[in-house]
Design a protein around this motif. Structure first.
Motif, PDB file in Angstrom:
ATOM      1  N   ILE A 157       0.428  -1.228   0.172  1.00  0.00           N
ATOM      2  CA  ILE A 157      -0.199  -0.143   0.295  1.00  0.00           C
ATOM      3  C   ILE A 157       0.849   1.200   0.312  1.00  0.00           C
ATOM      4  O   ILE A 157       1.706   1.207   0.604  1.00  0.00           O
ATOM      5  CB  ILE A 157      -0.480  -0.127   1.610  1.00  0.00           C
ATOM      6  N   ASP A 158       0.646   1.730  -1.118  1.00  0.00           N
ATOM      7  CA  ASP A 158       1.009   3.120  -0.721  1.00  0.00           C
ATOM      8  C   ASP A 158       0.243   4.372  -0.186  1.00  0.00           C
ATOM      9  O   ASP A 158      -0.788   5.127  -0.915  1.00  0.00           O
ATOM     10  CB  ASP A 158       1.680   4.071  -1.878  1.00  0.00           C
ATOM     11  N   TRP A 159       0.510   4.812   1.146  1.00  0.00           N
ATOM     12  CA  TRP A 159      -0.102   5.602   1.463  1.00  0.00           C
ATOM     13  C   TRP A 159       0.314   7.161   1.327  1.00  0.00           C
ATOM     14  O   TRP A 159       1.212   7.786   1.837  1.00  0.00           O
ATOM     15  CB  TRP A 159      -0.494   5.494   3.231  1.00  0.00           C
ATOM     16  N   LEU A 160      -0.464   7.931   1.197  1.00  0.00           N
ATOM     17  CA  LEU A 160      -0.154   9.801   1.373  1.00  0.00           C
ATOM     18  C   LEU A 160      -0.946  10.124   2.146  1.00  0.00           C
ATOM     19  O   LEU A 160      -2.391  10.358   2.100  1.00  0.00           O
ATOM     20  CB  LEU A 160      -0.648  10.167  -0.299  1.00  0.00           C
ATOM     21  N   GLU A 161      -0.820  11.274   3.293  1.00  0.00           N
ATOM     22  CA  GLU A 161      -1.741  11.840   4.007  1.00  0.00           C
ATOM     23  C   GLU A 161      -1.075  13.363   3.254  1.00  0.00           C
ATOM     24  O   GLU A 161      -0.025  13.530   3.832  1.00  0.00           O
ATOM     25  CB  GLU A 161      -1.324  11.882   5.241  1.00  0.00           C
TER      26      GLU A 161
END
Ligand SMILES: Cc1cc2nc3c(=O)[nH]c(=O)nc-3n(C[C@H](O)[C@H](O)[C@H](O)COP(=O)(O)O)c2cc1C
Length: 184
Positions: free
Chosen positions: A159-163
């Motif tokens: 998972i590529d998580w971006l906040e």
């Protein structure tokens, strides 16, 4: 934004909690991710799907579709796919690399159909016409006699998580047992 937690394990836990919520909450933004596949000609294709099940323990997601739809033939040639989720409330984007197994018949489909057949959505899987077939070529047929429900089981590899946040964006790649902070 609600407090997302700071540590990798808190964030990972929150991601899967929100995915689980999305399967129950029709208003959750993660209920309708975009599924990208590779078509037979090697070109990308993408469409919105409804997230039906999320299992944090096995890192699997489930979707329902029509077994005659284009995405099924894409996945039979190339089971690797990408799912993109965006939530404005969370300010989180997920880009998941997955491999998808299609269940077109058998106990998995039978169990889901036992439920879906009792719901208003049953008609979605009972059309005598294949999704995407030209209306001009469609000829009237007898009443639908069988369903075309297929279950897509997606194994999440990473998972590529971006906040997004005013004070600074954050990004990380989550493997099964790994966590790598990335430049957003
Ligand atoms: C909000 C929304 C939810 C959708 N959910 C599904 C779904 O759960 N399963 C599905 O097969 N198609 C769903 N669709 C339709 C797909 O986006 C797509 O049009 C259809 O599946 C045909 O795609 P394909 O020709 O690439 O297979 C949904 C569309 C929208 C707009």
């Amino acid at each position: 934004m609600e407090n997302s937690g700071q540590t990798p394990s808190e964030i990972r836990h929150r991601i899967w909690m929100e995915l689980g919520r999305a399967t129950q909450d029709r208003l959750h933004a993660w209920r309708t991710p975009v599924l990208a596949t590779t078509a037979e000609d090697g070109l990308p294709d993408a469409r919105t799907v409804v997230l039906r099940e999320a299992d944090a323990n096995t890192a699997h997601l489930r979707f329902y579709t029509d077994g005659r739809s284009a995405k099924i033939s894409h996945l039979s040639g190339q089971p690797q796919a990408v799912l993109v989720f965006w939530s404005k409330r969370l300010n989180w984007q997920l880009r998941m690399r997955v491999s998808i197994t299609t269940h077109a018949a058998g106990p998995v489909v039978d169990a889901v159909w036992a439920r879906v057949s009792q719901s208003a959505a049953a008609d979605d899987y009972l059309s005598p016409y294949a999704p995407g077939s030209a209306l001009s070529a469609a000829t009237p047929t007898a009443a639908p006699s069988r369903h075309h429900l297929a279950v897509l089981s997606a194994e999440v590899h990473d998972i590529d998580w971006l906040e997004l946040a005013r004070g600074g964006h954050r990004r990380a790649r989550l493997g099964a047992d790994t966590w790598d902070w990335l430049t957003p």
